[in-house]
Design an enzyme around this catalytic site. Structure first.
Site, PDB file in Angstrom:
ATOM      1  N   CYS A   2       7.962   2.250   2.534  1.00 43.05           N
ATOM      2  CA  CYS A   2       8.075   1.994   3.955  1.00 43.05           C
ATOM      3  C   CYS A   2       9.454   1.461   4.288  1.00 43.05           C
ATOM      4  CB  CYS A   2       7.009   0.974   4.388  1.00 43.05           C
ATOM      5  SG  CYS A   2       5.340   1.371   3.808  1.00 43.05           S
ATOM      6  N   ILE A  53      -1.236   3.775  -0.292  1.00 43.28           N
ATOM      7  CA  ILE A  53      -2.415   3.083  -0.811  1.00 43.28           C
ATOM      8  C   ILE A  53      -3.168   2.465   0.366  1.00 43.28           C
ATOM      9  CG2 ILE A  53      -3.212   1.132  -2.213  1.00 43.28           C
ATOM     10  CD1 ILE A  53      -0.885   1.652  -4.096  1.00 43.28           C
ATOM     11  N   ASN A  74       8.164  -3.291   1.239  1.00 38.60           N
ATOM     12  CA  ASN A  74       8.524  -1.911   0.933  1.00 38.60           C
ATOM     13  C   ASN A  74       8.454  -1.729  -0.575  1.00 38.60           C
ATOM     14  OD1 ASN A  74       9.755   0.657   0.733  1.00 38.60           O
ATOM     15  ND2 ASN A  74      11.792  -0.254   0.657  1.00 38.60           N
TER      16      ASN A  74
END
Length: 639
Positions: A2, A53, A74
């Site tokens: 991310c 996930i 991240n």
């Protein structure tokens, strides 16, 4: 995988939501699935999510039960299930099945020591409202980046520099020391960036902001502890076991996986070990220049491993068309030509999977670079008196550039600390003085300032280990892992690197040098460990790197563009354009190979146009096929 931002205003000034939204918005490519924000008086957290996930409940920012502690994260934590079990046993209660929440509760349990217990790749920031402090960390080897800056109004952190540039008070100025070091290394070594006032958190470091003061400290240190009392077969078996275990750990995800596949032992080993668990899609890129394509070998390897193989042939026009956008994605100049190739193979993979495994780190850990054989080749010089070695060096320096044997004598006249700056050594100090606009500035910015403190920590080790240690602390995090993160994230693709793992390093660090470089072969123990899983032609193949035909293209297809760029760039403050043009002409005529030096200048000029002059603008974007891929993944997960 991310992207995040964290903003901590000074003197209790509330954070404006629109500021955090603007900073987070430029990270769209890192997280096309969702966004999230948390504002609490003087703190603002922003997040873009790429769901890997717990697709349904793993959104961020995420809080603890009381809402007093918040995290943006991240990366991936591969031991989060073990951590979760231990934390639940101690009374912690979880509301998601995400690895993010494991970090949050681990922080509650262990405080500032929590990064030491994490196995994986990570950059995170935690806001602890109880203690009025911001805390965070970067993973052990720097797989995931964390940048920071300070203005008169705030401290800011982010997964990419471009998000920090959206903050009021952050200027766009070149750091002179970084520019001069970039000419040596082809990237900017940690903790600096090419921007004045913007920095990286170094690998294996944690940080906290408390009472408007930032402190950065290490939580782990890499050590080589060779065990010579064990047989070579012991090291082979340990390597075999830890790699199999690491690949199994790196499989954790709720979305499809694949693997990059080249012609070498590293990526082939990862693909082969992954294939033991599941059907595997593999991906390879090659170039339409003879001698610069790994497609045929990768195709044969994929066939023998039984993977579903995909490949792409890239031409000079495609390469050049994509280059400016990729420089934008990199945030700061990284003049490794293979970065663009990595972008293309990531784009190919992103059409099929959300996660790929790759072979980065094997060379640094197991002694795989061909240059690690140099100490043996130069052994004769080590027996000479230093005065004689110095005399040979002075004599060699007066010989014409390009004369056969000149470089060998120069290298032999120096210690490893004097001659080795890492796998890329672009401009030596003599050539640098000719190419920079202000040679007098070089006296304050010598590359030894970067390398000597690192060498000092392994002063008692052999030369090969010193070279590995330097590469782990510079080349690996500054070039290899940096381009891997940025080029895959440009395609909203998560890259995992099973070699770059604490337990793998623990095993690799115990292998004596004589077992790494043996019988004229690099990473000998690794090759022996992979004998049973790799085809013979791959197991014994010499290292090729990631061949990109920049040398040829600069003489033909790229020549006109390169000359126009060198002469037209508004970089007279930094580059001697007449000397740059001379290097290009000598390269074009075939008198010298200056391709790496020219490419380093070109990438800097492109970066300068995009980030300093802002004459070329880009906006974050995500390819339509990424959204389609994500919808399919979510439908598969939720039924």
């Amino acid at each position: 995988m991310c992207g995040f931002v964290a903003l901590l205003n000074k003197k209790e000034v509330p954070v404006e939501r629109k500021t955090v939204e603007k900073m987070t918005g430029v990270l769209l490519h890192r997280g096309p699935d969702s966004e999230g924000f948390h504002l609490d008086q003087r703190v603002g957290l922003g997040f873009r999510r790429l769901s890997i996930i717990d697709l349904e409940k793993g959104d961020q920012p995420l809080s603890n039960e009381t809402g007093e502690i918040w995290i943006v994260f991240n990366g991936e934590i591969y031991n989060y299930r073990e951590l979760r079990g231990s934390l639940e046993h101690k009374g912690h209660r979880f509301k998601t099945d995400s690895d993010t929440e494991a970090i949050l509760h681990l922080y509650e349990e262990t405080g500032f020591e929590c990064p030491r217990f994490l196995r994986g790749m990570f950059g995170f920031v935690i806001w602890d409202g109880r203690k009025d402090l911001l805390f965070g960390a970067r993973d052990h080897f720097g797989i995931k980046p964390v940048y920071w800056t300070e203005t008169s109004e705030a401290f800011a952190f982010g997964s990419e520099i471009k998000s920090l540039l959206e903050l009021r008070g952050v200027s766009r100025e070149v750091n002179p020391a970084s520019f001069h070091r970039y000419l040596t290394f082809q990237y900017v070594p940690d903790p600096d960036t090419m921007f004045q006032g913007i920095y990286k958190i170094p690998p294996a470091h944690r940080f906290k902001v408390e009472k408007d003061k930032l402190t950065v400290t290490p939580y782990w240190t890499a050590q080589f502890l060779p065990e010579r009392d064990h047989t070579v077969s012991h090291h082979v078996e340990k390597t075999k076991e830890v790699l199999a275990e690491s690949v199994a750990k790196h499989r954790i995800s709720d979305v499809p996986r694949g693997a990059f596949l080249s012609s070498g032992v590293d990526s082939s080993s990862i693909a082969a070990l992954l294939r033991r668990h599941e059907e595997v899609k593999t991906f390879t890129v090659g170039f339409d220049v003879k001698g610069y394509s790994e497609l045929e070998i990768a195709r044969r390897t994929a066939s023998k491993l039984g993977t579903d193989h995909h490949e792409l042939l890239v031409g000079s026009r495609q390469y050049l068309e994509e280059l400016p956008r990729l420089v934008w994605h990199q945030d700061e100049p990284v003049a490794d030509p293979s970065a663009v190739a990595l972008y293309f193979v990531a784009r190919l993979a992103s059409r099929h999977v959300a996660v790929v495994l790759s072979g980065e780190g094997a060379d640094e850990f197991f002694g795989g670079y061909n240059i690690y054989r140099e100490p043996e080749a130069l052994r004769m010089f080590s027996r000479m008196p230093q005065s004689l070695r110095g005399g040979l060096g002075r004599m060699a320096s007066r010989l014409p550039r390009g004369l056969k044997g000149r470089g060998f004598l120069l290298r032999g006249s120096k210690t490893v600390e004097e001659r080795y700056f890492g796998n890329a050594f672009i401009f030596d100090e003599d050539l640098k003085r000719r190419i920079v606009a202000d040679p007098s500035a070089l006296k304050d910015h010598h590359p030894w300032e970067v390398t000597w403190p690192i060498y000092a920590r392994v002063a008692a080790m052999d030369d090969v280990t010193k070279m590995q240690y330097l590469d782990i602390h510079t080349w690996l995090c500054g070039n290899i892992l940096m381009k891997a993160d940025k080029m895959t994230m440009a395609n909203s693709l998560e890259l995992r690197v099973p070699f770059v793992d604490c337990k793998v390093f623990e095993v690799a660090s115990r292998i004596p040098t004589e077992y790494k470089i043996r019988d004229g072969t690099t990473k000998w123990v690794l090759r022996e460990a992979m004998k049973d899983v790799l085809p013979e032609e791959i197991h014994s193949r010499k290292k090729l790197g990631f061949p990109v035909p920049i040398r040829q293209w600069l003489r033909k297809e790229f020549y006109a563009w390169a000359r126009e760029t060198l002469m037209g760039g508004r970089v007279d403050r930094w580059i001697n354009k007449a000397e740059a043009a001379r290097l290009l002409e000598m390269h074009k005529d075939g008198r010298f190979d200056y391709s790496r030096q020219i490419w380093t200048l070109l990438i800097f000029i492109l970066w300068h146009e995009i980030y300093i002059e802002r004459s070329v603008r880009f906006h974050p974007s995500v390819s339509p096929h990424v959204y389609e891929r994500r919808r399919k993944n979510l439908r598969t997960k939720t039924g």
